[in-house]
Write an enzyme that holds these catalytic residues in place. Structure first.
Site, short mmCIF file in Angstrom:
data_model
loop_
_atom_site.label_atom_id
_atom_site.label_comp_id
_atom_site.label_asym_id
_atom_site.label_seq_id
_atom_site.Cartn_x
_atom_site.Cartn_y
_atom_site.Cartn_z
N HIS A 1 0.82 -1.22 0.00
CA HIS A 1 0.00 0.00 0.00
C HIS A 1 0.86 1.27 0.00
O HIS A 1 0.42 2.31 -0.50
CB HIS A 1 -0.99 -0.04 1.18
CG HIS A 1 -1.98 -1.17 1.04
ND1 HIS A 1 -2.55 -1.81 2.12
CD2 HIS A 1 -2.47 -1.80 -0.07
CE1 HIS A 1 -3.37 -2.77 1.67
NE2 HIS A 1 -3.33 -2.79 0.36
N HIS B 1 -8.11 -8.07 -7.78
CA HIS B 1 -8.31 -8.94 -6.62
C HIS B 1 -8.45 -8.03 -5.39
O HIS B 1 -7.47 -7.72 -4.72
CB HIS B 1 -7.12 -9.89 -6.44
CG HIS B 1 -6.94 -10.85 -7.58
ND1 HIS B 1 -6.53 -10.45 -8.84
CD2 HIS B 1 -7.15 -12.19 -7.66
CE1 HIS B 1 -6.47 -11.51 -9.63
NE2 HIS B 1 -6.84 -12.57 -8.94
N SER C 1 -6.73 -2.13 -0.43
CA SER C 1 -6.41 -1.35 -1.64
C SER C 1 -7.61 -0.58 -2.21
O SER C 1 -7.46 0.56 -2.66
CB SER C 1 -5.78 -2.26 -2.70
OG SER C 1 -6.56 -3.41 -2.92
N GLU D 1 -13.83 -9.11 -6.99
CA GLU D 1 -13.55 -10.03 -5.88
C GLU D 1 -14.43 -11.25 -6.03
O GLU D 1 -15.65 -11.12 -6.18
CB GLU D 1 -13.81 -9.32 -4.53
CG GLU D 1 -13.79 -10.20 -3.31
CD GLU D 1 -12.49 -10.98 -3.13
OE1 GLU D 1 -11.40 -10.39 -3.24
OE2 GLU D 1 -12.57 -12.21 -2.89
N ASP E 1 -14.16 -13.06 -11.88
CA ASP E 1 -12.74 -13.38 -11.94
C ASP E 1 -11.99 -12.14 -12.47
O ASP E 1 -12.22 -11.71 -13.61
CB ASP E 1 -12.56 -14.56 -12.91
CG ASP E 1 -11.12 -15.01 -13.00
OD1 ASP E 1 -10.21 -14.14 -12.90
OD2 ASP E 1 -10.87 -16.20 -13.16
N GLY E 2 -11.13 -11.59 -11.63
CA GLY E 2 -10.45 -10.35 -11.99
C GLY E 2 -9.54 -10.50 -13.20
O GLY E 2 -9.38 -9.56 -13.99
N ASP F 1 -3.30 -8.44 -7.54
CA ASP F 1 -2.89 -8.85 -6.19
C ASP F 1 -3.62 -10.12 -5.77
O ASP F 1 -4.41 -10.12 -4.82
CB ASP F 1 -3.21 -7.67 -5.24
CG ASP F 1 -2.84 -7.96 -3.80
OD1 ASP F 1 -1.94 -8.80 -3.57
OD2 ASP F 1 -3.45 -7.34 -2.91
N1 SAM Z 1 -5.89 -6.17 -3.00
C1 SAM Z 1 -6.35 -6.37 -1.63
C2 SAM Z 1 -5.70 -5.31 -0.76
O1 SAM Z 1 -4.55 -4.92 -1.00
O2 SAM Z 1 -6.35 -4.86 0.19
C3 SAM Z 1 -6.05 -7.73 -1.09
C4 SAM Z 1 -6.46 -8.85 -1.98
S1 SAM Z 1 -6.15 -10.49 -1.37
C5 SAM Z 1 -4.41 -10.60 -1.36
C6 SAM Z 1 -6.60 -11.44 -2.76
C7 SAM Z 1 -8.11 -11.56 -2.97
O3 SAM Z 1 -8.38 -12.13 -4.25
C8 SAM Z 1 -8.82 -12.46 -1.98
O4 SAM Z 1 -9.83 -11.73 -1.32
C9 SAM Z 1 -9.43 -13.59 -2.83
O5 SAM Z 1 -10.71 -14.00 -2.37
C10 SAM Z 1 -9.55 -12.91 -4.16
N2 SAM Z 1 -9.55 -13.77 -5.36
C11 SAM Z 1 -8.95 -14.97 -5.55
N3 SAM Z 1 -9.04 -15.35 -6.84
C12 SAM Z 1 -9.71 -14.34 -7.49
C13 SAM Z 1 -10.05 -14.12 -8.86
N4 SAM Z 1 -9.74 -14.99 -9.81
N5 SAM Z 1 -10.68 -12.96 -9.18
C14 SAM Z 1 -10.99 -12.04 -8.21
N6 SAM Z 1 -10.68 -12.20 -6.90
C15 SAM Z 1 -10.04 -13.34 -6.55
#
Ligand code: SAM
Length: 304
Positions: free
Chosen positions: A19, A42, A109, A129, A157-158, A178
């Site tokens: 961050h 993500h 984020s 998410e 799916d991101g 991320d």
């Molecule tokens: N970016 C966030 C932050 O900095 O506050 C933290 C994100 S965390 C490391 C990763 C997230 O991705 C999790 O909440 C998980 O559920 C989600 N996730 C996993 N696979 C995903 C996908 N294919 N598309 C979107 N989200 C996904």
């Protein structure tokens, strides 16, 4: 799949590092008048309780944001030295979510980005998410912002969703990638996503977070990203931050798993201001969060 919940890790050393980079990058991109899109592939839940069950169970914020806050005190100094501007800026962003002296909330984020975006120039924040509970929490948290059409949330799916968004109409975007890397295929997907995205939108700024862990895929990811950026003649910046391993506490089993001790950020088309900003901020951050064997930081850059 989906056992990962970011709430256990919110505010840990990896979040602080990620961050800090996010705020410093956004500051530069937001200095121009044209609208910016921030795409967070993500997103997580967006806001986390530092005094809640998840954070309490893991205690990870104690070695991250809470340790930093304690060390910095009311004077915003470390060992009598003023904080580096990027570190002070990041800390202030997080502070703004809390009452003075009462640290209860850590912004993820999406909330860090949204706070910096400008409604008057129509910046946009696109959030993805997949986790059922976290996407619901994210939607609920975002609704409280009353940010209207500035922020969109989708349970998609991101990696996939990103393809449809590039290039953005304003031709200016920061894409944060991320994932949780819960499944090994995430490493390959990150690389494929960057390759595809750079073809669609070559001038975008891309920031990838990854864990520094003894796993071949994790080790190879920054090397592969660097090769990709070099092949495309794109500038890149790679930074890692390691708090090292603390000495075992009395009664702790020798060889107990240390948890995540290091992480990295790889940026393609980084702001030219980022390297000097991190060169000033990371040594100070390490001074506070470093715990011993293996602690360190690295900043390297290259490309066009
Ligand atoms: N970016 C966030 C932050 O900095 O506050 C933290 C994100 S965390 C490391 C990763 C997230 O991705 C999790 O909440 C998980 O559920 C989600 N996730 C996993 N696979 C995903 C996908 N294919 N598309 C979107 N989200 C996904």
């Amino acid at each position: 799949m989906f056992s990962y919940r970011h709430g256990f890790h919110a505010g840990n050393h990896a979040d602080v590092f990620k961050h800090l980079v996010l705020v410093a990058t956004l500051r530069h991109l937001l200095a121009k008048d044209a609208p910016l899109w921030v795409i967070d592939t993500h997103s997580g839940a967006g806001l986390y309780r530092l005094d809640g069950d998840y954070a309490g169970t893991s205690g990870e914020a104690q070695d991250g944001i809470l340790k930093l806050v304690d060390a910095v005190g009311a004077h915003n100094e470390i060992d009598g030295k003023a904080l580096a501007p990027a570190l002070a800026d990041y800390l202030q962003q997080v502070r703004d979510f809390n009452r003075p002296g009462d640290w209860r909330v850590y912004p993820g984020s999406p909330f860090i980005a949204q706070k910096l975006l400008r409604s008057e120039v129509r910046d946009k924040l696109k959030l993805f998410e997949l986790h059922p509970s976290d996407s619901k929490a994210l939607a609920g948290n975002v609704a409280q912002l009353n940010a209207g059409r500035q922020v969109s949330v989708a349970r998609e799916d991101g990696f996939e969703a990103l393809r449809a968004l590039l290039p953005p109409p304003s031709r200016r975007a920061l894409v944060l990638v991320d994932p949780s890397y819960e499944i090994k295929s995430d490493y390959g997907k990150v690389l494929a996503t960057l390759r595809d995205s750079l073809q669609r939108f070559a001038t975008g700024c891309y920031a990838v977070w990854y864990p520094v862990i003894p796993r071949p895929e994790a080790h190879e990811l920054p090397r592969k990203l660097r090769t990709l950026a070099n092949q495309l003649h794109k500038p890149w910046l790679h930074a890692t931050f390691s708090i090292g391993q603390r000495a075992a506490a009395a009664g702790e089993a020798a060889g107990a798993r240390p948890g995540l001790t290091a992480s990295g950020m790889f940026l393609v088309n980084p702001p030219h201001t980022l390297k000097p900003a991190l060169e000033a901020a990371l040594p100070q951050l390490l001074q506070v969060l470093g715990r011993g064997r293996g602690q360190g930081q690295l900043i390297e850059a290259g490309g066009a």
